[in-house]
Scaffold this active site. Structure first.
Site, mmCIF file in Angstrom:
data_model
loop_
_atom_site.group_PDB
_atom_site.id
_atom_site.type_symbol
_atom_site.label_atom_id
_atom_site.label_comp_id
_atom_site.label_asym_id
_atom_site.label_seq_id
_atom_site.Cartn_x
_atom_site.Cartn_y
_atom_site.Cartn_z
ATOM 1 N N CYS A 149 -3.402 55.119 -14.615
ATOM 2 C CA CYS A 149 -3.311 56.130 -12.916
ATOM 3 C C CYS A 149 -1.852 57.044 -12.945
ATOM 4 O O CYS A 149 -1.151 56.411 -12.029
ATOM 5 C CB CYS A 149 -2.856 54.016 -13.041
ATOM 6 S SG CYS A 149 -2.338 52.526 -14.238
ATOM 7 N N GLY B 159 -0.917 42.328 -12.662
ATOM 8 C CA GLY B 159 0.204 43.264 -13.147
ATOM 9 C C GLY B 159 1.361 44.262 -12.268
ATOM 10 O O GLY B 159 2.354 44.012 -11.994
HETATM 11 N N1 PLP Z 1 2.210 47.907 -16.283
HETATM 12 C C1 PLP Z 1 1.154 48.283 -17.139
HETATM 13 C C2 PLP Z 1 2.610 48.146 -18.633
HETATM 14 C C3 PLP Z 1 0.354 48.760 -17.134
HETATM 15 O O1 PLP Z 1 -0.102 49.178 -18.384
HETATM 16 C C4 PLP Z 1 -0.834 48.335 -16.012
HETATM 17 C C5 PLP Z 1 -1.206 48.708 -15.664
HETATM 18 O O2 PLP Z 1 -2.097 49.864 -16.472
HETATM 19 C C6 PLP Z 1 0.332 47.202 -15.052
HETATM 20 C C7 PLP Z 1 1.460 47.153 -15.050
HETATM 21 C C8 PLP Z 1 -0.391 47.867 -13.648
HETATM 22 O O3 PLP Z 1 -1.429 46.224 -13.579
HETATM 23 P P1 PLP Z 1 -2.931 45.937 -13.044
HETATM 24 O O4 PLP Z 1 -3.810 46.774 -13.332
HETATM 25 O O5 PLP Z 1 -3.245 44.769 -13.478
HETATM 26 O O6 PLP Z 1 -1.857 45.988 -11.656
#
Ligand code: PLP
Length: 376
Positions: free
Chosen positions: A322, A70
């Site tokens: 995060c 993501g």
């Molecule tokens: N975007 C959203 C809405 C998310 O919830 C997350 C992860 O928590 C991400 C982006 C990032 O994704 P990734 O963990 O695959 O880098």
């Protein structure tokens, strides 16, 4: 055994995906770019995965690009906006994978604006209409929010973007595999997804890029992904992700009915049986992720509450996984009251949850909220 209520942070790998991946770590380990026949088979398999994922979102295979997840998909999308060097608008509750590259753009002299949201977390579409300018190059609004579960009116925003000929990106990391996604109906130009949020492996995701919208390559090197995203492909990851995507979409309806029922039940009980609590995100369950709940408890320290829940075998989260400490920008954007903001927890369930587990969680939560309050 713990009760895992943090599926918005990550989900367990589904056995079918693990099984599909296994041989590509060992017997079929080949680099898909090599000339021999074994590699050709791997190339074919990757293209099969691309077609399968494309079909699930109503896209063409050549519109799907594999990424490392993501964060990379979001960075690519924002990078395209910043490359066009104009005015960019993104919602104030985007994930940091969108907001941080935008802030970097701002530091380098670029101009971006955050679109406010109302108290339920819905973006202000009138603000977009008012603020969109002759040099606006991109809009980015997430399909559903990771902290509070609100589903945004993507088709309405896409309509505005089309009217003004502005590139429209949506971060569907929390949405894909959980609610129906059709890029044609949503009329988005770019869409991010991440495998580990729908029971696929970690470290892999994809970015949908609508044909002919002029998006340029993001990672340069050996020319993989049609020259758009170089780097030897994460073959087992892509295969596991495609399997998880297929099965998540196939099981979506049943799972979402199950999760929604439990979320409605738990929400009802939490709101009526615990004093001084607020639900975050909309209370219209048609407009929120079926498996996500967020509550703010007055005069509670969320970290203490999470430790107390953990002592009872319950894994929940404060805001997003995060957020990295500090007060969540999402809770600030929805104007969570100052006495409540520090006492916010998110519970994101899956279909392993049942009514007995829900009752156990509620009984522990009721007791631990009062313990946490007495400790402050
Ligand atoms: N975007 C959203 C809405 C998310 O919830 C997350 C992860 O928590 C991400 C982006 C990032 O994704 P990734 O963990 O695959 O880098």
């Amino acid at each position: 055994m713990s009760i895992y209520l943090d599926n918005a942070a990550t989900t367990p790998l589904m056995p079918e995906a693990a099984q599909a991946m296994r041989q590509y770590y060992s017997a079929d380990f080949y680099n898909p770019s090599a000339a021999y026949s074994q590699s050709q088979k791997i190339r074919d398999k990757i293209e099969e995965c691309r077609s399968e994922i494309a079909e699930l979102i109503s896209a063409e295979p050549e519109e799907v690009f594999f990424t490392s997840g993501g964060t990379e998909s979001d960075n690519w999308a924002i990078n395209e906006g910043t490359r066009r060097r104009g005015h960019i608008m993104a919602s104030a509750i985007e994930h940091k994978a969108v907001l941080s590259p935008l802030k970097e753009y701002g530091r380098k002299g670029g101009y971006f604006e955050l679109i406010p949201v109302d108290e339920d977390g819905f973006v202000d579409t009138d603000f977009i209409k008012r603020k969109i300018r002759y040099n606006t190059v991109m809009l980015s609004v997430m399909t559903a929010n990771n902290e509070i579960g609100t589903i945004e009116p993507i088709e309405t925003i896409a309509h505005i973007a089309r009217e003004y000929d502005v590139l429209f990106h949506t971060d569907a990391v929390q949405a894909f595999g959980h609610i129906p996604i059709n890029v044609k109906e949503m009329a988005v130009d770019m869409m991010s997804a991440s495998s580990h949020k729908f029971n696929g492996p970690k470290g892999v995701g994809f970015l949908y890029i609508r044909k002919d919208c002029g998006v340029k390559p993001f990672i340069f090197g050996g020319g993989q992904e049609n020259g758009m995203r170089s780097g030897t492909e994460n073959v087992p990851g892509i295969i596991g992700m495609a399997e998880a995507a297929k099965l998540s979409c196939k099981r979506m309806k049943e799972k979402s009915i199950h999760c929604r029922k439990l979320c409605e039940y738990m929400t009802g009980r939490i709101m009526s049986e615990i004093d001084d609590v607020r639900m975050n995100g909309t209370d219209d369950f048609d407009k929120r992720l079926p498996n996500n709940m967020s509550f703010s408890f007055k005069n509670v320290d969320a970290q203490s509450l999470l430790v107390l829940l953990d002592m009872h075998g319950i894994n929940a989260a404060a805001g997003s996984a995060c957020a990295g400490g500090g007060v969540s920008h999402v809770l600030k954007a929805i104007k969570t009251h100052k006495d409540y903001i520090g006492g916010t927890i998110r519970m994101s369930i899956d279909n392993r949850m049942n009514i007995q587990t829900a009752d156990y969680v509620i009984s522990v939560l009721k007791r631990m909220v009062s313990v946490a309050r007495n400790n402050t």
